[in-house]
Write a protein that holds these residues in place. Structure first.
Motif, short mmCIF file in Angstrom:
data_model
loop_
_atom_site.label_atom_id
_atom_site.label_comp_id
_atom_site.label_asym_id
_atom_site.label_seq_id
_atom_site.Cartn_x
_atom_site.Cartn_y
_atom_site.Cartn_z
N TYR A 95 -14.94 29.10 -38.70
CA TYR A 95 -14.49 27.85 -38.09
C TYR A 95 -14.40 28.02 -36.59
O TYR A 95 -14.05 29.09 -36.09
CB TYR A 95 -13.11 27.45 -38.63
CG TYR A 95 -13.13 27.03 -40.08
CD1 TYR A 95 -13.44 25.73 -40.43
CD2 TYR A 95 -12.86 27.95 -41.07
CE1 TYR A 95 -13.47 25.35 -41.76
CE2 TYR A 95 -12.89 27.59 -42.41
CZ TYR A 95 -13.19 26.29 -42.74
OH TYR A 95 -13.23 25.91 -44.05
N ARG A 96 -14.72 26.96 -35.87
CA ARG A 96 -14.56 26.98 -34.41
C ARG A 96 -13.09 26.77 -34.10
O ARG A 96 -12.54 25.72 -34.36
CB ARG A 96 -15.37 25.88 -33.75
CG ARG A 96 -16.83 26.20 -33.62
CD ARG A 96 -17.54 25.07 -32.94
NE ARG A 96 -16.86 24.72 -31.70
CZ ARG A 96 -17.47 24.34 -30.60
NH1 ARG A 96 -18.77 24.25 -30.56
NH2 ARG A 96 -16.79 24.03 -29.52
N VAL A 97 -12.45 27.78 -33.52
CA VAL A 97 -11.04 27.70 -33.17
C VAL A 97 -10.91 28.13 -31.72
O VAL A 97 -11.39 29.19 -31.33
CB VAL A 97 -10.18 28.63 -34.07
CG1 VAL A 97 -8.71 28.50 -33.72
CG2 VAL A 97 -10.41 28.32 -35.54
N ALA A 98 -10.26 27.29 -30.92
CA ALA A 98 -10.04 27.61 -29.51
C ALA A 98 -8.54 27.58 -29.24
O ALA A 98 -7.84 26.69 -29.70
CB ALA A 98 -10.75 26.60 -28.62
N GLY A 99 -8.06 28.57 -28.52
CA GLY A 99 -6.64 28.63 -28.18
C GLY A 99 -6.45 28.31 -26.71
O GLY A 99 -7.17 28.82 -25.85
N VAL A 100 -5.47 27.47 -26.43
CA VAL A 100 -5.15 27.12 -25.05
C VAL A 100 -3.70 27.55 -24.80
O VAL A 100 -2.78 27.03 -25.43
CB VAL A 100 -5.29 25.60 -24.79
CG1 VAL A 100 -4.89 25.25 -23.37
CG2 VAL A 100 -6.71 25.14 -25.09
N ASN A 101 -3.53 28.53 -23.93
CA ASN A 101 -2.19 28.99 -23.59
C ASN A 101 -1.51 27.89 -22.79
O ASN A 101 -2.02 27.44 -21.77
CB ASN A 101 -2.28 30.29 -22.80
CG ASN A 101 -0.92 30.89 -22.56
OD1 ASN A 101 -0.46 30.91 -21.44
ND2 ASN A 101 -0.27 31.33 -23.60
N PHE A 102 -0.35 27.46 -23.25
CA PHE A 102 0.31 26.26 -22.71
C PHE A 102 1.73 26.59 -22.30
O PHE A 102 2.51 27.11 -23.10
CB PHE A 102 0.29 25.19 -23.81
CG PHE A 102 0.76 23.84 -23.38
CD1 PHE A 102 0.07 23.11 -22.44
CD2 PHE A 102 1.89 23.29 -23.95
CE1 PHE A 102 0.50 21.86 -22.06
CE2 PHE A 102 2.33 22.04 -23.58
CZ PHE A 102 1.63 21.31 -22.63
N ARG A 103 2.06 26.31 -21.05
CA ARG A 103 3.41 26.54 -20.52
C ARG A 103 3.88 27.97 -20.71
O ARG A 103 4.96 28.24 -21.23
CB ARG A 103 4.41 25.57 -21.15
CG ARG A 103 4.13 24.13 -20.82
CD ARG A 103 5.19 23.24 -21.40
NE ARG A 103 4.87 21.85 -21.10
CZ ARG A 103 5.46 20.83 -21.67
NH1 ARG A 103 6.39 21.03 -22.56
NH2 ARG A 103 5.13 19.62 -21.34
#
Length: 150
Positions: A95-103
């Motif tokens: 699966y295409r999974v992208a993580g965005v580090n937030f705050r």
């Protein structure tokens, strides 16, 4: 007939009232709605800088036409820590999974990822860290995998 003291009746009555509230909440609540502060709003902007050793996620990558699970996370967030291994499993399944580090700070996020990689990826070794993220053989270079974006 013996007179029953009010204080003897009060605890069972209070318990029955609380149990009734719990019962009604369980059976008459709306299970289809999951509250979120982001419903109906635009997603937060993507960071301009990638975490060390990760690929920078760009809006173009998300507009490729493929379905991508984008996870906004932080190292200090307990639910994020709990879902992290599941997201790794999804990425390993293709699966295409992208993580965005937030705050979060870059240092805390990088430390968390290093620790998590050791725990969830047995082949990971700090001495032999690949210069870039490893991808499945059929991976398109424009296709981000979690946690390769900040």
């Amino acid at each position: 007939m013996a007179k029953v003291p009010v204080l003897a009746i009060l605890p069972p009555v209070i318990f029955a009232g609380i149990a009734g509230l719990f019962f009604s909440g369980m059976y008459f609540g709306n299970d289809d709605k999951l509250p979120s502060t982001f419903i109906g709003k635009e997603a937060p902007a993507l960071p301009t800088e990638a975490l060390e050793g990760t690929v920078q996620l760009t809006p173009e990558m998300l507009r490729s036409g493929e379905v991508t699970l984008v996870n906004f996370w932080a190292s200090w967030c307990p639910p994020c820590r709990a879902e992290h291994p599941v997201l790794h499993e999804l990425a390993e399944q293709g699966y295409r999974v992208a993580g965005v580090n937030f705050r979060d700070t870059q240092g805390a996020a990088s430390d968390y990822l290093r620790t998590t990689l050791r725990r969830h990826c047995p082949r990971y070794s700090p001495e032999h860290r690949p210069p870039q993220p490893s991808f499945p053989p059929d991976h398109d270079a424009n296709r981000p995998l979690f946690p390769h974006a900040r």
